[in-house]
Scaffold this motif. Structure first.
Motif, PDB file in Angstrom:
ATOM      1  N   ARG A 703       0.957  -1.288  -0.018  1.00  0.00           N
ATOM      2  CA  ARG A 703      -0.134   0.139  -0.002  1.00  0.00           C
ATOM      3  C   ARG A 703       1.027   1.349   0.000  1.00  0.00           C
ATOM      4  N   GLU A 704       1.308   1.814  -1.106  1.00  0.00           N
ATOM      5  CA  GLU A 704       1.891   2.905  -1.412  1.00  0.00           C
ATOM      6  C   GLU A 704       1.148   4.024  -2.301  1.00  0.00           C
ATOM      7  N   LEU A 705       1.144   5.144  -1.580  1.00  0.00           N
ATOM      8  CA  LEU A 705       0.745   6.200  -2.877  1.00  0.00           C
ATOM      9  C   LEU A 705       1.848   7.244  -2.872  1.00  0.00           C
ATOM     10  N   ALA A 706       2.025   7.581  -4.247  1.00  0.00           N
ATOM     11  CA  ALA A 706       3.071   8.491  -4.766  1.00  0.00           C
ATOM     12  C   ALA A 706       2.489   9.755  -5.029  1.00  0.00           C
ATOM     13  N   ILE A 707       2.776  10.986  -4.690  1.00  0.00           N
ATOM     14  CA  ILE A 707       2.598  12.202  -5.092  1.00  0.00           C
ATOM     15  C   ILE A 707       3.623  12.822  -5.792  1.00  0.00           C
ATOM     16  N   SER A 708       3.643  13.228  -6.879  1.00  0.00           N
ATOM     17  CA  SER A 708       4.892  13.541  -7.583  1.00  0.00           C
ATOM     18  C   SER A 708       4.454  14.895  -8.677  1.00  0.00           C
ATOM     19  N   ALA A 709       5.583  15.509  -8.896  1.00  0.00           N
ATOM     20  CA  ALA A 709       4.938  17.101  -9.724  1.00  0.00           C
ATOM     21  C   ALA A 709       6.301  17.168 -10.219  1.00  0.00           C
ATOM     22  N   ARG A 710       6.127  17.763 -11.967  1.00  0.00           N
ATOM     23  CA  ARG A 710       7.261  18.089 -12.596  1.00  0.00           C
ATOM     24  C   ARG A 710       6.693  19.064 -13.572  1.00  0.00           C
ATOM     25  N   ALA A 711       7.742  20.051 -14.194  1.00  0.00           N
ATOM     26  CA  ALA A 711       7.253  21.010 -15.179  1.00  0.00           C
ATOM     27  C   ALA A 711       6.774  20.278 -16.593  1.00  0.00           C
ATOM     28  N   ASN A 712       5.517  20.665 -16.902  1.00  0.00           N
ATOM     29  CA  ASN A 712       5.163  20.146 -18.336  1.00  0.00           C
ATOM     30  C   ASN A 712       5.263  21.337 -19.296  1.00  0.00           C
ATOM     31  N   GLY A 713       6.612  21.337 -20.106  1.00  0.00           N
ATOM     32  CA  GLY A 713       6.758  22.705 -21.195  1.00  0.00           C
ATOM     33  C   GLY A 713       7.086  23.835 -20.073  1.00  0.00           C
ATOM     34  N   LYS A 714       7.052  24.966 -20.734  1.00  0.00           N
ATOM     35  CA  LYS A 714       7.283  26.269 -20.300  1.00  0.00           C
ATOM     36  C   LYS A 714       6.095  26.771 -19.392  1.00  0.00           C
ATOM     37  N   ASP A 715       5.010  26.361 -19.909  1.00  0.00           N
ATOM     38  CA  ASP A 715       3.692  27.044 -19.258  1.00  0.00           C
ATOM     39  C   ASP A 715       2.762  26.389 -18.371  1.00  0.00           C
ATOM     40  N   PHE A 716       3.237  24.981 -18.231  1.00  0.00           N
ATOM     41  CA  PHE A 716       2.291  24.187 -17.117  1.00  0.00           C
ATOM     42  C   PHE A 716       3.149  23.310 -16.325  1.00  0.00           C
ATOM     43  N   ILE A 717       2.568  23.042 -15.047  1.00  0.00           N
ATOM     44  CA  ILE A 717       2.894  22.074 -13.926  1.00  0.00           C
ATOM     45  C   ILE A 717       1.978  20.960 -14.010  1.00  0.00           C
ATOM     46  N   GLU A 718       2.634  19.635 -14.070  1.00  0.00           N
ATOM     47  CA  GLU A 718       1.981  18.467 -14.039  1.00  0.00           C
ATOM     48  C   GLU A 718       2.023  17.726 -12.815  1.00  0.00           C
ATOM     49  N   VAL A 719       0.777  17.540 -12.233  1.00  0.00           N
ATOM     50  CA  VAL A 719       0.829  16.618 -10.870  1.00  0.00           C
ATOM     51  C   VAL A 719       0.331  15.247 -10.902  1.00  0.00           C
ATOM     52  N   LYS A 720       0.823  14.410 -10.473  1.00  0.00           N
ATOM     53  CA  LYS A 720       0.282  13.086 -10.327  1.00  0.00           C
ATOM     54  C   LYS A 720       0.231  12.474  -9.092  1.00  0.00           C
ATOM     55  N   VAL A 721      -0.927  11.654  -8.957  1.00  0.00           N
ATOM     56  CA  VAL A 721      -1.270  10.682  -7.741  1.00  0.00           C
ATOM     57  C   VAL A 721      -1.494   9.439  -8.223  1.00  0.00           C
ATOM     58  N   ALA A 722      -0.509   8.419  -7.887  1.00  0.00           N
ATOM     59  CA  ALA A 722      -0.542   7.074  -8.168  1.00  0.00           C
ATOM     60  C   ALA A 722      -0.541   6.139  -6.935  1.00  0.00           C
ATOM     61  N   ASP A 723      -1.784   5.381  -7.154  1.00  0.00           N
ATOM     62  CA  ASP A 723      -2.106   4.200  -6.115  1.00  0.00           C
ATOM     63  C   ASP A 723      -1.745   2.852  -6.589  1.00  0.00           C
ATOM     64  N   ARG A 724      -1.810   1.925  -5.904  1.00  0.00           N
ATOM     65  CA  ARG A 724      -1.519   0.625  -5.889  1.00  0.00           C
ATOM     66  C   ARG A 724      -2.709  -0.381  -5.851  1.00  0.00           C
ATOM     67  N   GLY A 725      -4.059   0.380  -6.131  1.00  0.00           N
ATOM     68  CA  GLY A 725      -5.392  -0.135  -5.860  1.00  0.00           C
ATOM     69  C   GLY A 725      -5.625  -1.262  -7.016  1.00  0.00           C
ATOM     70  N   HIS A 726      -7.091  -1.505  -6.759  1.00  0.00           N
ATOM     71  CA  HIS A 726      -7.708  -2.442  -7.992  1.00  0.00           C
ATOM     72  C   HIS A 726      -7.432  -2.062  -9.264  1.00  0.00           C
ATOM     73  N   GLY A 727      -7.679  -0.635  -9.565  1.00  0.00           N
ATOM     74  CA  GLY A 727      -7.490  -0.115 -10.934  1.00  0.00           C
ATOM     75  C   GLY A 727      -8.798   0.015 -11.294  1.00  0.00           C
ATOM     76  N   VAL A 728      -8.868   0.680 -12.635  1.00  0.00           N
ATOM     77  CA  VAL A 728     -10.231   0.675 -13.367  1.00  0.00           C
ATOM     78  C   VAL A 728      -9.842   0.072 -14.817  1.00  0.00           C
ATOM     79  N   LEU A 729     -11.098  -0.380 -15.443  1.00  0.00           N
ATOM     80  CA  LEU A 729     -11.175  -1.038 -16.762  1.00  0.00           C
ATOM     81  C   LEU A 729     -10.910   0.202 -17.811  1.00  0.00           C
ATOM     82  N   ALA A 730     -10.562  -0.244 -18.987  1.00  0.00           N
ATOM     83  CA  ALA A 730     -10.098   1.018 -20.006  1.00  0.00           C
ATOM     84  C   ALA A 730     -11.433   1.542 -20.246  1.00  0.00           C
ATOM     85  N   GLU A 731     -12.568   0.780 -20.610  1.00  0.00           N
ATOM     86  CA  GLU A 731     -14.118   1.588 -20.803  1.00  0.00           C
ATOM     87  C   GLU A 731     -14.359   2.405 -19.721  1.00  0.00           C
TER      88      GLU A 731
END
Length: 787
Positions: A703-731
């Protein structure tokens, strides 16, 4: 000869006339060729004489130069002999050398060099090329000195460029006593001085002289100002001194006298006179033939033009009788020439229902009152078909200058009338569509900004007198800034249209309603580029968007309250710890004070710890109050690290209870985002809570939850929240953000929808992807720049 007939004897006549003029033309040509050959022979003979004279003069000049240089060589050899016998001293050398230099200005100086290459004496003394007591300084001097020592005879060195005298030569005369080499006498020749003093003035005025060295390098020339005749030139190797030197002589260009040109002028004049005489005779004889050919060609041309012309031509005399019709008119009405010529009114092509009108038009034509713009009428063909025509009348003048009748040109305008009727109908339909639109439309000229067209909706807003007025003055209450157009409309060419210029939403200051304004550059009916504006009323849509925004804000407030409600028990447990610690510290202090058994430093430490626990409890309460209170969006510069720290402060209680480890990966140099801090905290907290809940069935070690951030080009910041749960289907990925869609039994299905609305409000994007290690990754972007 009647019009339209062809003279069958014309080709034979032209052929016989051509053969008659062959011999005179040949004779004149032979005469001109003979005269040209004579002129060429005379000029060639004169050129040979000039070349002979040039060669003789050059040989004389060469002998003169050689004699002077031979005299210089004898003088140097005499000085060398006297020096070898010891008969000359330094003073005597100076006297004789200076005297010789004065008599021979083509020499610049004379030097006495010993066997070791050291300058013993020089004349004149004040020069910079030779210094008494110093060795030979230049490579060229050493080479000439060595050549004279080896050959034991007078020798000339190679030409070189001296910084004082320019291109220069040296003559070396060896000083030798028996077989002993004692040095050399050296005389310096500036090449330009040789041309200036050794060549007579008359020779320099007549010829251009130049010396060239090895590699055809120009050493000196007497003058470059006069034009030269390169055809008269002579070159020879100049030896002595040799060493690649050449003497080039080119004669100056002279103007030929009248006597020289007189024979040529006489020959040319006589040739022109003969040619002119023959030409005059030929013109006189062929004038009649040309006139006949022109008349025949004119007759044939007029006949061909009449037959090929699509316009009907009809001529009537002064009494209204038809005297001429062309083939196009006969084809137009369906009657032959025999049926029409000689006919009188009423004419067979008149329409029976328009007979009275035809009579009036005929009378107006005979009276010369026909309008210049023509008369529109209706004719009937022989087969009964009706067609429309336009008739233009013009006076018919005969060769004597008298009016013989009236010539009419008849044009079939049936198709033109039909096309015009269709165009008018199409225009009416188009105007009906434009007038029926709710959107206000106007078209304005780019140069004068004058309104060329406006529909009914536009006039209802700005008045019915808008056409012809300045567009910027009329729409002053609601128009975009021209400086923000995507292109300079006035610089556009017709082939660059249509082109979108602007698209914005503005509120009209006259009626207070909102409009979507679209500006386009289009090509107008006359080919010029104009600007068209379409204003669509979007007030209802703006009201709806405002209502949706208010409802979204209420949903956000409710979502925060629900989140706090779900976390109430955890917060109560979290607050219980600092409050219990405060009570214990205070009770301990009271007991010590009552027992009178205390030290001040111990009480101070206990009170400091109690204060720290109180501050911790207050921070938790303030954080909850700021999170749930209702406020207007307040966007500004925020740090993603601060947002994540605040969120972890809320979520770490649930994370510890669920056994979830939270990892934060944020680079220290990440730029600040431009957003509302509370709204972004709500988004991150919602995503973190969803991630913690999604790992309910995941083994505790994973059970690990990762919160990360990085620069997305010159004009935006991208934030990610990644879990190790059951996930979701593509549809299910896109359905996650739909309203009321949820994968949790107790969920409302509004959390992720509110999160996406908040991110899109900040001009960012929220999406979900599968985690490579299992689970789901939620990502969103935030702008860096306030724009």
């Amino acid at each position: 000869m009647p019009p339209g007939t062809v003279d069958s004897t014309a080709p034979q006549s032209n052929t016989s006339q051509g053969w008659q003029w062959v011999m005179p033309n040949v004779a004149v040509g032979a005469f001109i060729v003979a005269m040209a050959a004579l002129v060429w022979i005379l000029q060639a003979r004169e050129f040979d004489q000039q070349m002979t004279t040039l060669a003789r003069d050059v040989q004389w000049a060469e002998q003169t130069l050689r004699l002077h240089m031979q005299s210089d060589q004898e003088f140097l050899q005499e000085l060398a002999r006297e020096a070898a016998d010891g008969q000359i001293s330094g003073g005597k050398f100076q006297t004789r050398a200076i005297q010789y230099l004065a008599d021979n200005p083509h020499l610049s100086h004379i030097a006495w060099v010993d066997a070791d290459g050291i300058v013993r004496n020089t004349a004149p003394l004040d020069n910079y090329n030779w210094s008494i007591g110093e060795p030979l300084a230049r490579k060229e001097l050493e080479q000439g000195f060595i050549a004279a020592r080896n050959s034991r005879r007078a020798i000339y060195g190679n030409a070189y460029v001296s910084p004082l005298t320019g291109p220069t030569l040296e003559l070396y005369a060896p000083i030798q006593h028996g077989h002993n080499f004692l040095g050399a006498m050296v005389a310096t020749y500036p090449v330009s001085a040789m041309l200036r003093h050794l060549v007579p003035a008359w020779f320099s005025e007549k010829y251009h002289l130049s010396f060239t060295g090895a590699g055809n390098q120009l050493l000196a020339e007497n003058s470059a100002a006069h034009p030269r005749d390169e055809g008269l030139s002579y070159s020879l190797d100049f030896d002595p001194p040799g060493n690649g030197m050449q003497l080039h002589v080119v004669a100056y260009r002279t103007h030929a006298g009248f006597a020289k040109l007189l024979p040529i002028l006489l020959i040319v004049g006589l040739s022109l006179l003969v040619v002119w005489s023959l030409w005059s005779l030929r013109n006189n004889l062929l004038r009649r033939i040309r006139a006949e050919d022109a008349l025949r060609a004119e007759s044939n041309f007029r006949k061909a033009m009449e037959e090929s012309m699509p316009t009907g031509m009809r001529a009537i005399d002064m009494r209204g009788r038809i005297t001429y019709v062309n083939a196009a008119f006969c084809k137009m009405v369906g009657h032959s020439q025999e049926e029409l010529i000689g006919a009188t009114a009423p004419f067979p092509y008149w329409h029976p229902q328009d007979t009275a009108e035809h009579w009036r038009n005929l009378q107006r034509s005979l009276a010369g009152e026909a309008p210049r713009g023509g008369i529109e009428s209706r004719f009937r063909r022989k087969d009964g078909e009706d067609f429309d025509v336009r008739i233009y009348e013009a006076p018919l003048i005969d060769s004597g200058g008298r009016q013989a009748g009236w010539m009419a040109s008849i044009h079939d305008i049936t198709e033109q009338r039909r096309a015009r009727a269709e165009l008018e109908a199409s225009h009416q339909r188009f105007m009906a569509v434009l007038e029926g639109l709710d959107a206000a439309i106007y078209v304005a000229d780019l140069e004068a900004d004058e309104i060329l067209f406006a529909n009914k909706s536009f006039k209802n807003i700005y008045g019915y007198d808008t056409v012809g007025r300045n567009c910027w003055q009329v729409t002053s209450a609601c128009h975009p800034d021209p400086a923000r157009f995507m292109a300079e409309a006035r610089k556009l060419a017709p082939h660059q249209t249509p082109l979108e210029l602007h698209d914005c939403e503005l509120q009209n200051g006259l009626n207070g309603r909102w409009y979507q304004l679209r500006e386009r550059a289009i090509q107008w009916v006359d080919g010029r580029v104009v600007r068209m504006e379409i204003a669509t009323d979007i007030s209802d849509r703006m009201d709806m968007e405002e209502l949706n925004s208010q409802q979204l804000e209420r949903f956000q407030q409710s979502s925060r309250l629900i989140t706090m409600g779900e976390m109430a028990s955890s917060l109560a447990h979290e607050l219980n710890q600092p409050l219990a610690a405060i009570a214990n510290y205070n009770m301990g202090c009271v007991n010590r004070l009552q027992a009178n058994d205390y030290r001040p430093e111990e009480l101070l430490a206990a009170m400091q710890k109690s204060s720290a626990q109180a501050e911790r409890a207050g921070k938790i309460i303030r954080r909850v109050r700021d999170f749930v209170k209702k406020s207007e969006p307040n966007r500004g510069a925020i740090t993603i690290t601060g947002v994540i720290e605040e969120v972890i402060g809320f979520a770490e209680i649930d994370a510890r209870k669920a056994g979830v480890r939270i990892h934060v990966i944020v680079p220290p140099d990440l730029p600040e985002a431009y957003a509302d801090k509370i709204m972004i905290e709500q988004v991150v907290l919602n995503l973190v809570k969803n991630g913690i809940e999604a790992m309910h069935d995941t083994p505790r070690s994973q059970r690990e939850l990762a919160i990360s951030a990085r620069a997305n080009g010159k004009d935006f910041i991208e934030v990610k929240v990644a879990d190790r749960g059951h996930g979701v289907l593509a549809e299910q990925t896109e359905k996650l953000f739909a309203p009321f869609y949820t994968t949790k039994p107790e969920g409302m299905g509004m959390g992720l929808n509110i999160c996406r609305s908040i991110i899109e409000f900040h001009h960012g994007r929220l999406w979900a992807t599968a985690n490579s290690g299992g689970g789901t990754v939620f990502s969103f972007t935030l702008p860096v720049n306030p724009r």
